[in-house]
Design an enzyme around this catalytic site. Sequence first.
Site: not given
Length: 275
Positions: A180, A267
Amino acid sequence: MSEPPSAITCRSTSGRSLLRFNRGIVRSPARSVVDGLRASDRGNPTYEGVKAEHDAYVAALKAAGVAIMILPALEAFPDSMFVEDPALTFSEGAILFRPGAQSRSGEAGEIAPILRQLFGKLLELPCGFADGGDVLVTPRNVMIGLSGRTDRVGAEALIICLAELGHEGLIVETPDDVLHLKTACSLLDETTVLCTPQLAGTGIFDGFRTLITPDGEEAAANALRVNDVVLVGSDFAKTAQMLGGLGYQIIPVPTSQISKIDAGLSCMSLRWQAN
């Protein structure tokens, strides 16, 4: 004399603070978290270890001044504690994503009712795929990194949703071996980004002050600025020392268990400034 980093307030294009948060959502880890997705085998975490790290993370957010809503565990979705991937939250509203991993495709539907209760405006990504881990909100724009979990169709659809909330989106390329965008970077203040040497070399942060993670601590790039503190993985002593020396107030948080399933600090929560 300029403000110390801990006092800097970042503002979005709408004039709201980017790094001031008073509300947040987390989800308790399920026992199935030991079966979470991972790009490489670094051994299995234990449920007890992940739960302890999650508890420490929630405590750090609360200590930083964030009121936290804790959602129940979802055994059917091993990665569902990583609530930032299926959604994005702003003071102006929220956006429901379409996660790029098939095993996570149902997570957005699970969190949608909560977001509808909390936000006056909830937008839904109509097509393509996008994960919140690929979205970095900066004072200039909202960077959307293309990756194995976020495709161009999803990124372009996200730009339209962002515009409806008053934010400008910008698509950027993420190196092929980076899961990511935020695996390799984090915003520390309105002018400063912490990132890996590899991501710095792409030029996407030209115009920002870039702080490069020390050798061997590339995973520390996924730090998390919350109000006046910066959460950093407790295994990354050199990064913490570097940032502390620059005036940032560092809060070490354990991440050795969640790192085995490709996770970091950003996250595990959705954060926003409620009116």
